[in-house]
Design a protein around this motif. Structure first.
Motif, PDB file in Angstrom:
ATOM      1  N   VAL A   1       0.874  -1.169   0.000  1.00  0.00           N
ATOM      2  CA  VAL A   1       0.000   0.000   0.000  1.00  0.00           C
ATOM      3  C   VAL A   1       0.911   1.220   0.000  1.00  0.00           C
ATOM      4  O   VAL A   1       1.781   1.345   0.858  1.00  0.00           O
ATOM      5  N   PHE A   2       0.715   2.113  -0.966  1.00  0.00           N
ATOM      6  CA  PHE A   2       1.574   3.288  -1.089  1.00  0.00           C
ATOM      7  C   PHE A   2       0.826   4.539  -0.659  1.00  0.00           C
ATOM      8  O   PHE A   2      -0.339   4.727  -1.008  1.00  0.00           O
ATOM      9  N   VAL A   3       1.505   5.383   0.102  1.00  0.00           N
ATOM     10  CA  VAL A   3       0.945   6.664   0.548  1.00  0.00           C
ATOM     11  C   VAL A   3       1.850   7.781   0.043  1.00  0.00           C
ATOM     12  O   VAL A   3       3.043   7.588  -0.148  1.00  0.00           O
ATOM     13  N   ASP A   4       1.255   8.960  -0.182  1.00  0.00           N
ATOM     14  CA  ASP A   4       2.066  10.094  -0.631  1.00  0.00           C
ATOM     15  C   ASP A   4       2.218  11.154   0.450  1.00  0.00           C
ATOM     16  O   ASP A   4       2.719  12.230   0.191  1.00  0.00           O
ATOM     17  N   ASN A   5       1.799  10.842   1.659  1.00  0.00           N
ATOM     18  CA  ASN A   5       1.939  11.755   2.788  1.00  0.00           C
ATOM     19  C   ASN A   5       3.078  11.236   3.659  1.00  0.00           C
ATOM     20  O   ASN A   5       2.977  10.159   4.253  1.00  0.00           O
ATOM     21  N   GLN A   6       4.177  12.010   3.746  1.00  0.00           N
ATOM     22  CA  GLN A   6       5.344  11.536   4.496  1.00  0.00           C
ATOM     23  C   GLN A   6       5.068  11.399   5.987  1.00  0.00           C
ATOM     24  O   GLN A   6       5.631  10.524   6.641  1.00  0.00           O
ATOM     25  N   SER A   7       4.202  12.229   6.534  1.00  0.00           N
ATOM     26  CA  SER A   7       3.886  12.121   7.957  1.00  0.00           C
ATOM     27  C   SER A   7       3.182  10.803   8.266  1.00  0.00           C
ATOM     28  O   SER A   7       3.481  10.143   9.266  1.00  0.00           O
ATOM     29  N   VAL A   8       2.263  10.413   7.418  1.00  0.00           N
ATOM     30  CA  VAL A   8       1.568   9.137   7.602  1.00  0.00           C
ATOM     31  C   VAL A   8       2.557   7.989   7.464  1.00  0.00           C
ATOM     32  O   VAL A   8       2.564   7.059   8.269  1.00  0.00           O
ATOM     33  N   PHE A   9       3.416   8.065   6.458  1.00  0.00           N
ATOM     34  CA  PHE A   9       4.406   7.009   6.254  1.00  0.00           C
ATOM     35  C   PHE A   9       5.336   6.876   7.451  1.00  0.00           C
ATOM     36  O   PHE A   9       5.581   5.780   7.951  1.00  0.00           O
ATOM     37  N   LYS A  10       5.835   8.003   7.948  1.00  0.00           N
ATOM     38  CA  LYS A  10       6.762   7.962   9.087  1.00  0.00           C
ATOM     39  C   LYS A  10       6.084   7.450  10.347  1.00  0.00           C
ATOM     40  O   LYS A  10       6.687   6.722  11.135  1.00  0.00           O
ATOM     41  N   ASN A  11       4.816   7.806  10.546  1.00  0.00           N
ATOM     42  CA  ASN A  11       4.118   7.331  11.736  1.00  0.00           C
ATOM     43  C   ASN A  11       3.787   5.848  11.659  1.00  0.00           C
ATOM     44  O   ASN A  11       3.723   5.191  12.692  1.00  0.00           O
ATOM     45  N   THR A  12       3.576   5.313  10.477  1.00  0.00           N
ATOM     46  CA  THR A  12       3.302   3.875  10.383  1.00  0.00           C
ATOM     47  C   THR A  12       4.562   3.044  10.544  1.00  0.00           C
ATOM     48  O   THR A  12       4.491   1.902  10.966  1.00  0.00           O
ATOM     49  N   THR A  13       5.705   3.621  10.211  1.00  0.00           N
ATOM     50  CA  THR A  13       6.958   2.872  10.331  1.00  0.00           C
ATOM     51  C   THR A  13       7.642   3.081  11.678  1.00  0.00           C
ATOM     52  O   THR A  13       8.609   2.399  11.977  1.00  0.00           O
ATOM     53  N   ASN A  14       7.133   4.006  12.482  1.00  0.00           N
ATOM     54  CA  ASN A  14       7.716   4.286  13.794  1.00  0.00           C
ATOM     55  C   ASN A  14       6.812   3.716  14.879  1.00  0.00           C
ATOM     56  O   ASN A  14       5.738   4.253  15.142  1.00  0.00           O
ATOM     57  N   PRO A  15       7.218   2.633  15.540  1.00  0.00           N
ATOM     58  CA  PRO A  15       6.348   2.027  16.554  1.00  0.00           C
ATOM     59  C   PRO A  15       6.160   2.882  17.808  1.00  0.00           C
ATOM     60  O   PRO A  15       5.244   2.639  18.583  1.00  0.00           O
ATOM     61  N   ALA A  16       6.983   3.888  18.027  1.00  0.00           N
ATOM     62  CA  ALA A  16       6.882   4.724  19.223  1.00  0.00           C
ATOM     63  C   ALA A  16       6.175   6.046  18.934  1.00  0.00           C
ATOM     64  O   ALA A  16       6.389   7.037  19.618  1.00  0.00           O
ATOM     65  N   SER A  17       5.324   6.068  17.945  1.00  0.00           N
ATOM     66  CA  SER A  17       4.646   7.304  17.552  1.00  0.00           C
ATOM     67  C   SER A  17       3.606   7.702  18.593  1.00  0.00           C
ATOM     68  O   SER A  17       2.889   6.870  19.135  1.00  0.00           O
ATOM     69  N   LYS A  18       3.524   9.005  18.883  1.00  0.00           N
ATOM     70  CA  LYS A  18       2.554   9.520  19.842  1.00  0.00           C
ATOM     71  C   LYS A  18       1.545  10.378  19.080  1.00  0.00           C
ATOM     72  O   LYS A  18       1.892  11.393  18.496  1.00  0.00           O
ATOM     73  N   LEU A  19       0.292   9.950  19.109  1.00  0.00           N
ATOM     74  CA  LEU A  19      -0.763  10.656  18.395  1.00  0.00           C
ATOM     75  C   LEU A  19      -1.731  11.262  19.406  1.00  0.00           C
ATOM     76  O   LEU A  19      -2.089  10.637  20.393  1.00  0.00           O
ATOM     77  N   LYS A  20      -2.179  12.476  19.150  1.00  0.00           N
ATOM     78  CA  LYS A  20      -2.987  13.206  20.111  1.00  0.00           C
ATOM     79  C   LYS A  20      -4.473  12.885  20.012  1.00  0.00           C
ATOM     80  O   LYS A  20      -5.172  12.861  21.009  1.00  0.00           O
ATOM     81  N   LYS A  21      -4.969  12.655  18.814  1.00  0.00           N
ATOM     82  CA  LYS A  21      -6.400  12.437  18.641  1.00  0.00           C
ATOM     83  C   LYS A  21      -6.720  10.956  18.676  1.00  0.00           C
ATOM     84  O   LYS A  21      -6.046  10.141  18.050  1.00  0.00           O
ATOM     85  N   LYS A  22      -7.803  10.623  19.391  1.00  0.00           N
ATOM     86  CA  LYS A  22      -8.126   9.222  19.631  1.00  0.00           C
ATOM     87  C   LYS A  22      -8.477   8.474  18.341  1.00  0.00           C
ATOM     88  O   LYS A  22      -8.045   7.341  18.151  1.00  0.00           O
ATOM     89  N   HIS A  23      -9.256   9.093  17.434  1.00  0.00           N
ATOM     90  CA  HIS A  23      -9.642   8.385  16.221  1.00  0.00           C
ATOM     91  C   HIS A  23      -8.437   8.108  15.324  1.00  0.00           C
ATOM     92  O   HIS A  23      -8.381   7.076  14.653  1.00  0.00           O
ATOM     93  N   VAL A  24      -7.448   8.979  15.336  1.00  0.00           N
ATOM     94  CA  VAL A  24      -6.225   8.735  14.563  1.00  0.00           C
ATOM     95  C   VAL A  24      -5.395   7.644  15.241  1.00  0.00           C
ATOM     96  O   VAL A  24      -4.803   6.799  14.567  1.00  0.00           O
TER      97      VAL A  24
END
Length: 128
Positions: A37-60
């Motif tokens: 699955v290819f994405v063109d948003n680097q932020s989404v890509f980096k967050n999916t490949t980083n297991p220690a990502s901290k996201l603020k919104k619950k639905h995300v």
């Protein structure tokens, strides 16, 4: 935000891939390896490949965990693609004529199967 909507779209895409893989297996079609699955948003890509990502919104965060679960299970593999090469942009964005024609040509060369010519003498609907 674009990040949130792209992440939700990625979750939906991974769930669709998961369902298609299940359906293909139930038809007896073997599947080896993850679905790309290819994405063109680097932020989404980096967050999916980083297991220690901290996201603020619950639905995300829920979407993040679903995508990470599919990656860990080996069902999907997330890759990054530049926007100028993303075929989905043909259907989702307003593009200039040059980009549009390049993407369309790229899609058509991938989708056109090789032509096979069959002589009518070789085809018979009756058993001999």
């Amino acid at each position: 935000s674009t990040f949130g909507s792209e992440f939700i779209a990625l979750r939906i895409a991974t769930e669709l891939c998961q369902g298609l893989r299940y359906k293909l297996r139930s038809f007896g079609i073997p599947i080896s390896g993850p679905t790309s699955v290819f994405v063109d948003n680097q932020s989404v890509f980096k967050n999916t490949t980083n297991p220690a990502s901290k996201l603020k919104k619950k639905h995300v965060a829920i979407c993040y965990h679903k995508v990470r679960e599919c990656i860990a299970a080996g069902w999907v593999r997330i890759g990054w693609i530049t926007s100028s090469l993303n075929l989905a942009n043909l259907f989702t964005k307003v593009l200039d004529a040059t980009t549009w024609s390049c993407l369309l040509e790229s899609m058509m060369t991938r989708c056109n199967p090789p032509t096979v010519t069959v002589s009518l003498a070789e085809v018979s609907i009756f058993d001999d």
